[in-house]
Design a protein around this motif. Structure first.
Motif, PDB file in Angstrom:
ATOM      1  N   PHE A 102      44.087  32.861  29.007  1.00 49.31           N
ATOM      2  CA  PHE A 102      44.434  34.266  28.844  1.00 49.31           C
ATOM      3  C   PHE A 102      44.276  34.683  27.387  1.00 49.31           C
ATOM      4  CE2 PHE A 102      46.777  37.587  31.161  1.00 49.31           C
ATOM      5  CZ  PHE A 102      47.121  38.433  30.124  1.00 49.31           C
ATOM      6  N   ASP A 103      43.311  35.509  27.093  1.00 50.90           N
ATOM      7  CA  ASP A 103      43.238  36.203  25.823  1.00 50.90           C
ATOM      8  C   ASP A 103      42.740  37.617  26.117  1.00 50.90           C
ATOM      9  OD1 ASP A 103      40.512  35.989  26.258  1.00 50.90           O
ATOM     10  OD2 ASP A 103      40.131  34.668  24.564  1.00 50.90           O
ATOM     11  N   TYR A 104      42.694  38.422  25.113  1.00 53.52           N
ATOM     12  CA  TYR A 104      42.386  39.833  25.325  1.00 53.52           C
ATOM     13  C   TYR A 104      41.028  40.028  25.990  1.00 53.52           C
ATOM     14  CZ  TYR A 104      41.351  44.705  24.280  1.00 53.52           C
ATOM     15  OH  TYR A 104      41.007  46.021  24.383  1.00 53.52           O
ATOM     16  N   GLN A 105      39.992  39.379  25.443  1.00 49.75           N
ATOM     17  CA  GLN A 105      38.643  39.585  25.971  1.00 49.75           C
ATOM     18  C   GLN A 105      38.506  39.055  27.392  1.00 49.75           C
ATOM     19  OE1 GLN A 105      39.392  38.441  22.953  1.00 49.75           O
ATOM     20  NE2 GLN A 105      38.018  39.260  21.387  1.00 49.75           N
ATOM     21  N   THR A 106      39.128  37.905  27.681  1.00 50.39           N
ATOM     22  CA  THR A 106      39.064  37.365  29.040  1.00 50.39           C
ATOM     23  C   THR A 106      39.762  38.295  30.018  1.00 50.39           C
ATOM     24  OG1 THR A 106      38.997  35.086  28.215  1.00 50.39           O
ATOM     25  CG2 THR A 106      39.647  35.400  30.512  1.00 50.39           C
ATOM     26  N   LEU A 107      40.908  38.830  29.611  1.00 50.45           N
ATOM     27  CA  LEU A 107      41.620  39.782  30.456  1.00 50.45           C
ATOM     28  C   LEU A 107      40.768  41.009  30.739  1.00 50.45           C
ATOM     29  CD1 LEU A 107      44.092  40.886  31.919  1.00 50.45           C
ATOM     30  CD2 LEU A 107      44.944  41.668  29.710  1.00 50.45           C
ATOM     31  N   MET A 108      40.090  41.498  29.713  1.00 49.32           N
ATOM     32  CA  MET A 108      39.259  42.678  29.908  1.00 49.32           C
ATOM     33  C   MET A 108      38.069  42.364  30.825  1.00 49.32           C
ATOM     34  SD  MET A 108      40.664  45.265  28.542  1.00 49.32           S
ATOM     35  CE  MET A 108      42.177  44.514  29.139  1.00 49.32           C
ATOM     36  N   ALA A 109      37.532  41.146  30.738  1.00 52.54           N
ATOM     37  CA  ALA A 109      36.443  40.753  31.632  1.00 52.54           C
ATOM     38  C   ALA A 109      36.932  40.735  33.075  1.00 52.54           C
ATOM     39  CB  ALA A 109      35.907  39.384  31.235  1.00 52.54           C
ATOM     40  N   LEU A 110      38.124  40.193  33.296  1.00 49.16           N
ATOM     41  CA  LEU A 110      38.709  40.182  34.637  1.00 49.16           C
ATOM     42  C   LEU A 110      39.002  41.602  35.117  1.00 49.16           C
ATOM     43  CD1 LEU A 110      41.143  37.176  34.197  1.00 49.16           C
ATOM     44  CD2 LEU A 110      39.218  37.271  35.788  1.00 49.16           C
ATOM     45  N   TYR A 111      39.488  42.428  34.219  1.00 47.67           N
ATOM     46  CA  TYR A 111      39.773  43.822  34.569  1.00 47.67           C
ATOM     47  C   TYR A 111      38.507  44.533  35.042  1.00 47.67           C
ATOM     48  CZ  TYR A 111      41.137  48.704  34.068  1.00 47.67           C
ATOM     49  OH  TYR A 111      41.367  50.022  34.304  1.00 47.67           O
ATOM     50  N   LYS A 112      37.393  44.278  34.359  1.00 42.66           N
ATOM     51  CA  LYS A 112      36.132  44.914  34.747  1.00 42.66           C
ATOM     52  C   LYS A 112      35.680  44.437  36.126  1.00 42.66           C
ATOM     53  CE  LYS A 112      34.545  45.677  30.007  1.00 42.66           C
ATOM     54  NZ  LYS A 112      33.592  45.243  28.950  1.00 42.66           N
ATOM     55  N   LEU A 113      35.891  43.145  36.414  1.00 43.43           N
ATOM     56  CA  LEU A 113      35.540  42.627  37.736  1.00 43.43           C
ATOM     57  C   LEU A 113      36.432  43.244  38.812  1.00 43.43           C
ATOM     58  CD1 LEU A 113      34.914  38.862  36.861  1.00 43.43           C
ATOM     59  CD2 LEU A 113      33.195  40.559  37.524  1.00 43.43           C
ATOM     60  N   LEU A 114      37.696  43.452  38.475  1.00 41.77           N
ATOM     61  CA  LEU A 114      38.594  44.153  39.400  1.00 41.77           C
ATOM     62  C   LEU A 114      38.131  45.579  39.632  1.00 41.77           C
ATOM     63  CD1 LEU A 114      42.030  42.980  37.997  1.00 41.77           C
ATOM     64  CD2 LEU A 114      41.354  42.800  40.389  1.00 41.77           C
ATOM     65  N   ASN A 115      37.837  46.240  38.546  1.00 39.60           N
ATOM     66  CA  ASN A 115      37.445  47.646  38.617  1.00 39.60           C
ATOM     67  C   ASN A 115      36.163  47.827  39.423  1.00 39.60           C
ATOM     68  OD1 ASN A 115      38.669  50.007  37.793  1.00 39.60           O
ATOM     69  ND2 ASN A 115      37.302  50.286  36.046  1.00 39.60           N
ATOM     70  N   ALA A 116      35.293  46.823  39.354  1.00 39.41           N
ATOM     71  CA  ALA A 116      34.027  46.891  40.079  1.00 39.41           C
ATOM     72  C   ALA A 116      34.172  46.480  41.535  1.00 39.41           C
ATOM     73  CB  ALA A 116      32.996  45.989  39.394  1.00 39.41           C
ATOM     74  N   GLY A 117      35.361  46.048  41.927  1.00 39.46           N
ATOM     75  CA  GLY A 117      35.585  45.646  43.309  1.00 39.46           C
ATOM     76  C   GLY A 117      35.110  44.247  43.632  1.00 39.46           C
ATOM     77  N   VAL A 118      34.813  43.450  42.607  1.00 38.18           N
ATOM     78  CA  VAL A 118      34.332  42.085  42.835  1.00 38.18           C
ATOM     79  C   VAL A 118      35.482  41.165  43.216  1.00 38.18           C
ATOM     80  CG1 VAL A 118      33.219  40.081  41.757  1.00 38.18           C
ATOM     81  CG2 VAL A 118      32.385  42.397  41.267  1.00 38.18           C
ATOM     82  N   VAL A 119      36.624  41.331  42.561  1.00 41.36           N
ATOM     83  CA  VAL A 119      37.780  40.452  42.750  1.00 41.36           C
ATOM     84  C   VAL A 119      38.985  41.263  43.206  1.00 41.36           C
ATOM     85  CG1 VAL A 119      39.297  38.751  41.658  1.00 41.36           C
ATOM     86  CG2 VAL A 119      36.934  38.968  40.894  1.00 41.36           C
ATOM     87  N   LYS A 120      39.719  40.717  44.168  1.00 45.07           N
ATOM     88  CA  LYS A 120      40.979  41.327  44.580  1.00 45.07           C
ATOM     89  C   LYS A 120      42.167  40.526  44.065  1.00 45.07           C
ATOM     90  CE  LYS A 120      42.498  41.084  48.858  1.00 45.07           C
ATOM     91  NZ  LYS A 120      42.641  41.329  50.324  1.00 45.07           N
ATOM     92  N   LEU A 121      42.142  39.214  44.232  1.00 42.82           N
ATOM     93  CA  LEU A 121      43.206  38.353  43.726  1.00 42.82           C
ATOM     94  C   LEU A 121      42.669  36.950  43.509  1.00 42.82           C
ATOM     95  CD1 LEU A 121      44.465  36.347  46.177  1.00 42.82           C
ATOM     96  CD2 LEU A 121      45.206  38.556  47.020  1.00 42.82           C
ATOM     97  N   VAL A 122      43.458  36.173  42.780  1.00 38.38           N
ATOM     98  CA  VAL A 122      43.104  34.787  42.475  1.00 38.38           C
ATOM     99  C   VAL A 122      44.202  33.886  43.001  1.00 38.38           C
ATOM    100  CG1 VAL A 122      42.593  33.122  40.652  1.00 38.38           C
ATOM    101  CG2 VAL A 122      41.845  35.498  40.414  1.00 38.38           C
ATOM    102  N   HIS A 123      43.813  32.829  43.714  1.00 35.21           N
ATOM    103  CA  HIS A 123      44.801  31.923  44.303  1.00 35.21           C
ATOM    104  C   HIS A 123      45.224  30.829  43.335  1.00 35.21           C
ATOM    105  CE1 HIS A 123      44.556  33.687  48.290  1.00 35.21           C
ATOM    106  NE2 HIS A 123      43.247  33.670  48.199  1.00 35.21           N
ATOM    107  N   GLY A 124      44.299  30.280  42.563  1.00 42.01           N
ATOM    108  CA  GLY A 124      44.671  29.225  41.630  1.00 42.01           C
ATOM    109  C   GLY A 124      43.496  28.355  41.231  1.00 42.01           C
ATOM    110  N   VAL A 125      43.758  27.437  40.308  1.00 42.51           N
ATOM    111  CA  VAL A 125      42.732  26.539  39.794  1.00 42.51           C
ATOM    112  C   VAL A 125      42.388  25.483  40.838  1.00 42.51           C
ATOM    113  CG1 VAL A 125      42.176  24.844  37.995  1.00 42.51           C
ATOM    114  CG2 VAL A 125      43.532  26.848  37.427  1.00 42.51           C
TER     115      VAL A 125
END
Length: 275
Positions: free
Chosen positions: A49-72
Motif C-alpha cells: 500500500f502506497d499512494y501510487q499503488t492505491l491510485m492504480a487500484l482506484y483507476k482499475l475500480l473506476n474502469a470496472g475491471v475490479v470489484k473486490l480482492v479476496h487475498g494473496v
C-alpha cells in the motif's frame, strides 16, 4: 484500513497532507458507490500500500475491471498475486509489483535495454517497476494473440497488472499447480505442447520467454499455461537466441528427468531459427 497512512508524521514524510486527504476522500467515495464491499480491496493489499499503488487500484475500480480482492495467493520478492473478482463476478488475478523490492533493478536491465520496444531506460525504481509491469502486459498480449496458452491480460495501471486467474479446477480461488508439482498423465503430449508454444512464441509472437522452466508453467486440468512473462524479450533482442537456447534446455532437461527421450535441444533451436 488506512493504518499505514495514519502513522505519525515522521512515518509519512513522502506524502503531503493533501495526498492523505485525497486518498481518504476517494475511498469514501468508493464505499458510497458500493464498488468494493467493506473496502476490502484496500485492506488486503496493505503490504504493498502506497499512494501510487492505491491510485492504480482506484483507476482499475473506476474502469470496472475490479470489484473486490479476496487475498494473496502467491508472494515473491518482487510481486504478489491476489485473487480478485471482476464486476461480473468472474475471477481475475492482480499482480502487484513491489516498488520497494530491494533487488528489483539488479538483473532486470538486460531484459529491457536490448529490447527495441524499450529504447530508453531511465528514471527511479518506481519507473523501472512500472515499465516492467507494462512489459509483461504487452508480452502476454502478444503471446495470447499468437495462440499460446497464457493468462489472458485484461488491464494494466502503474505497477498493477490485471489478468485471467488460472485456477485449480478442484477449488475456486486456488491457483493451478505448477508443472514441477504434478505427475503428468501424458508427459509425451505435454512435452509436445510446450514445444509448440515455444515455437509459436518465437515464430508468430516474435518473443522469447527468457525464463521458461517447470517453475513457470501451470497445469490446469489438461491445459498447460505459461506464466511470468516479465522477462520475455522481442526476437530482435541481441540476447534473444541465447535466451531461447536456455528456455529449450530447461524444458528438455525437465522432461528428460521424468523419463522421456527428448532428443537434442540444439537441433530444436536450429529448427526454430530456420523457420
Amino acid at each position: 484500513m488506512l493504518e499505514m497512512l495514519k502513522k505519525p508524521r515522521s512515518h509519512r514524510s513522502r506524502l503531503m497532507e493533501k495526498d492523505v486527504d485525497e486518498i481518504e476522500t476517494r475511498i469514501a467515495r468508493i464505499k458510497s458507490e458500493r464498488r468494493v464491499k467493506d473496502s476490502r480491496i484496500f485492506e488486503v493489499v496493505e503490504e504493498v500500500f502506497d499512494y501510487q499503488t492505491l491510485m492504480a487500484l482506484y483507476k482499475l475500480l473506476n474502469a470496472g475491471v475490479v470489484k473486490l480482492v479476496h487475498g494473496v495467493v502467491a508472494a515473491g520478492k518482487e510481486a504478489r498475486i491476489y485473487w480478485a473478482e471482476a464486476r461480473d463476478g468472474s475471477d481475475i488475478a492482480l499482480k502487484i509489483y513491489l516498488v520497494q523490492a530491494a533487488e528489483f533493478r539488479r538483473g532486470r536491465l538486460m531484459y529491457i535495454e536490448g529490447d527495441p520496444r524499450f529504447k530508453r531506460v531511465r528514471g527511479d525504481k518506481r519507473k523501472l517497476v512500472e515499465l516492467w509491469c507494462s512489459k509483461e502486459f504487452r508480452n502476454l498480449l502478444r503471446a495470447h494473440e499468437a495462440g499460446v496458452k497464457v493468462p489472458r491480460p485484461i488491464a494494466r495501471r502503474g505497477n498493477v497488472l490485471a489478468m485471467e486467474f488460472v485456477s485449480d479446477p478442484a477449488q475456486r480461488g486456488r491457483p493451478a499447480p505448477l508443472l514441477k508439482e504434478v505427475s503428468l498423465d501424458n508427459p509425451e503430449a505435454a512435452f509436445e505442447t510446450i514445444k509448440r508454444y515455444i515455437a509459436l512464441l518465437y515464430t508468430k509472437a516474435r518473443l522469447v520467454h527468457a525464463d521458461l522452466s517447470e517453475y513457470n508453467i501451470m497445469v490446469r486440468g489438461e491445459e498447460l499455461v505459461l506464466i511470468d512473462f516479465g522477462s520475455a524479450v522481442d526476437a530482435d533482442h541481441p540476447m534473444a537466441v541465447d535466451f531461447l537456447y536456455r528456455d529449450v534446455r530447461n524444458v528438455f532437461a525437465f522432461f528428460s528427468r521424468i523419463g522421456l527421450d527428448v532428443g537434442d535441444p540444439t537441433a530444436f533451436v536450429s529448427y526454430l531459427l530456420q523457420r
